[in-house]
Design a protein around this motif. Sequence first.
Motif, short mmCIF file in Angstrom:
data_model
loop_
_atom_site.label_atom_id
_atom_site.label_comp_id
_atom_site.label_asym_id
_atom_site.label_seq_id
_atom_site.Cartn_x
_atom_site.Cartn_y
_atom_site.Cartn_z
N LEU A 56 0.82 -1.22 0.00
CA LEU A 56 0.00 0.00 0.00
C LEU A 56 0.85 1.26 0.00
N THR A 57 2.14 1.13 -0.04
CA THR A 57 3.15 2.20 -0.14
C THR A 57 3.16 3.10 1.10
N PHE A 58 4.33 3.67 1.34
CA PHE A 58 4.47 4.59 2.48
C PHE A 58 3.67 5.87 2.27
N HIS A 59 3.58 6.34 1.03
CA HIS A 59 2.89 7.61 0.75
C HIS A 59 1.40 7.54 1.07
N LEU A 60 0.81 6.34 0.96
CA LEU A 60 -0.63 6.21 1.17
C LEU A 60 -0.96 5.65 2.55
N TYR A 61 0.02 5.59 3.43
CA TYR A 61 -0.19 5.01 4.76
C TYR A 61 -1.34 5.70 5.51
N GLU A 62 -1.31 7.02 5.55
CA GLU A 62 -2.32 7.75 6.32
C GLU A 62 -3.71 7.60 5.70
N VAL A 63 -3.78 7.46 4.40
CA VAL A 63 -5.08 7.27 3.74
C VAL A 63 -5.74 5.99 4.23
N PHE A 64 -4.98 4.90 4.23
CA PHE A 64 -5.55 3.61 4.61
C PHE A 64 -5.78 3.51 6.12
N VAL A 65 -4.99 4.20 6.92
CA VAL A 65 -5.24 4.22 8.36
C VAL A 65 -6.55 4.94 8.64
N ASN A 66 -6.85 5.99 7.88
CA ASN A 66 -8.12 6.69 8.06
C ASN A 66 -9.32 5.81 7.72
N ILE A 67 -9.11 4.88 6.81
CA ILE A 67 -10.21 4.00 6.41
C ILE A 67 -10.59 3.05 7.54
N LEU A 68 -9.67 2.79 8.48
CA LEU A 68 -9.96 1.90 9.60
C LEU A 68 -11.19 2.34 10.39
N SER A 69 -11.39 3.66 10.48
CA SER A 69 -12.54 4.17 11.23
C SER A 69 -13.86 3.92 10.52
N LEU A 70 -13.80 3.48 9.26
CA LEU A 70 -15.02 3.25 8.47
C LEU A 70 -15.41 1.78 8.40
N LEU A 71 -14.61 0.89 8.99
CA LEU A 71 -14.84 -0.53 8.81
C LEU A 71 -16.15 -1.00 9.42
N GLN A 72 -16.73 -0.24 10.34
CA GLN A 72 -18.03 -0.61 10.89
C GLN A 72 -19.15 -0.35 9.88
N GLN A 73 -18.84 0.39 8.83
CA GLN A 73 -19.79 0.61 7.73
C GLN A 73 -19.20 -0.04 6.48
N PRO A 74 -19.43 -1.33 6.29
CA PRO A 74 -18.74 -2.07 5.21
C PRO A 74 -18.87 -1.45 3.83
N GLU A 75 -20.06 -0.94 3.49
CA GLU A 75 -20.25 -0.38 2.16
C GLU A 75 -19.40 0.87 1.96
N VAL A 76 -19.36 1.73 2.98
CA VAL A 76 -18.56 2.95 2.90
C VAL A 76 -17.08 2.61 2.87
N ALA A 77 -16.66 1.68 3.73
CA ALA A 77 -15.25 1.29 3.77
C ALA A 77 -14.83 0.65 2.45
N THR A 78 -15.70 -0.15 1.85
CA THR A 78 -15.37 -0.78 0.57
C THR A 78 -15.17 0.26 -0.52
N GLU A 79 -16.05 1.26 -0.56
CA GLU A 79 -15.90 2.32 -1.57
C GLU A 79 -14.61 3.11 -1.35
N ALA A 80 -14.28 3.37 -0.08
CA ALA A 80 -13.04 4.09 0.22
C ALA A 80 -11.82 3.28 -0.22
N LEU A 81 -11.86 1.98 -0.02
CA LEU A 81 -10.75 1.12 -0.45
C LEU A 81 -10.70 1.00 -1.97
N GLN A 82 -11.85 1.02 -2.63
CA GLN A 82 -11.87 0.99 -4.09
C GLN A 82 -11.15 2.22 -4.65
#
Length: 528
Positions: free
Chosen positions: A288-314
């Motif tokens: 996931l590269t060092f440059h995008l680390y903070e992006v994917f860490v922010n997505i952790l707070s969305l995992l309780q909403q699977p549809e939203v988290a999936t779109e963010a990961l897409q």
Amino acid sequence: MNGKVIGTGPYRATKLWNETIKLFRGGLPLRRHWANFRYYDCSFTGSEAVDYLHDLLRRNYNFGPEVTRYQTLQLLRKFLKAHVIEDIKGRHGTEDFEDNGHLYRFPTLSPLKSFPTKPPLRDFSDLPRLIRWDDYEELPQRENMAPSAVMTSDLWNKRHSVAIGDVNECKLIRRKEITTKQVDHIWKSMTAEHLQRVLGLKSLDGVLNPTHVNGKHIVHNVFSVNKTGIVVLENKAEDMPYWVVSAMKCLANWPNGNGSKQPAYPGFEKDVLKTVADYFQRLKEPLLTFHLYEVFVNILSLLQQPEVATEALQLSSLLLPPPNRRRLQLLLRLMARVCQNPHLPPLNDAIATRTLMVQTFSHCVLGSVDEMDLDELLSTKLVTFMMEHHNTIFQVPAKLRSQVQEHLSHLKRAQIKYAGSDTDFSASPAFCKQIRRVEAEEQRVIGTQTPLQALLEGLIADKELPAKDKKKRLKQFQRSYPDVYNNRLPTEESRAAVLPEKTPRLKPHLMFLKKPFQPFQRSWSFRA
């Protein structure tokens, strides 16, 4: 961790670190313990700390039930080195935390970390503005031009649903040809905009540096894929070695493998897993590269909403370099198949296969350039979710694709520039500022009425147009654009001034009245 911040800054990770410490300090039971013939109040044993923190992490939605006791022990060792806790004699840093009856206590000083200083607020100006429809060029007037490109008055009238007469000068204009670079920029801008919306952030400052977003990567990840949706690389040298791909196929399709006969010795499947793990663990940086680390860490707070988290990961995974995206796709698919394969023997005698796969590869997927205190726990949580939803994570969001295609189609449409219009499309501003709704409506009305006003003035001033035709066209204009007509000709006097004077037309049997009356005279002629 040495506190050094590189890139966008570990803001989310620092917040999670402080929150975890607060929960741990606020909930761990403290009591009197005896050691070496003396007692220590407000203390706890190493095993008590592991038990409590392990249960706390497993119940916390930021980490989840995948957290192991060993990971909890590793975190407590980081707590000891960071002086979140100390042993009963006040020692920390050099000591190693032990999961036994050794006594520890909390220090009086606050163990919380200060947040890194955020960079100055940026408006994402590194992202180019979206190409607009009014960046145009005039179509060349050539003799062999296709008939559909010639704008006649009849065609113009039909398109505008009003027959107001011939248009003396009407130019058909179009957007300049869109380059590949501009298409990349459009994908880059729109993907960043969608990502910011899904993450629920007012800005991507401190989360994503726009200079690390490559539009070519996004376009490649969207269009250069095979039938199963896996990225196809143009440069085969960037792909994984053949022996790694073969090992992954062998493990994913066990016991069928890749069609070849499998060796008979026991433990062969464990050696295949070790071969794959060695390759991924030796990569220079996480997938996931060092440059995008903070992006994917922010997505952790969305995992309780699977549809939203999936779109963010897409959206986030579209930002990956194509080789990284391809490796990640194949790895997650391998992990999911291994966990679901009932024919595969246990790969570890002490750990379940699912837990083993996550622990083996999580650090290869997510990590910061400077090892963060919670990296292992955060990557475990994220990789578990991505493994469970890998089929949908690598799909391109339908909304993003449709909006980009709609924007590109809009840019390719032709438009009409009216004679007399003072609108100079070529000098359109490069930036916009927010205005009030009333001002926007006024500008819209003015921009629409300007060419119509010029057309009405030209119709009024046309002296060669027969009076009957002029009157007819003015009435048609009045029916179609009453506001423009009434602003120019508000009264009967003003309307009468522009219309030709009426000449009374007499009936045929009264036409003789137009000649003056002459009395009847008879003339006589005589011959001599």
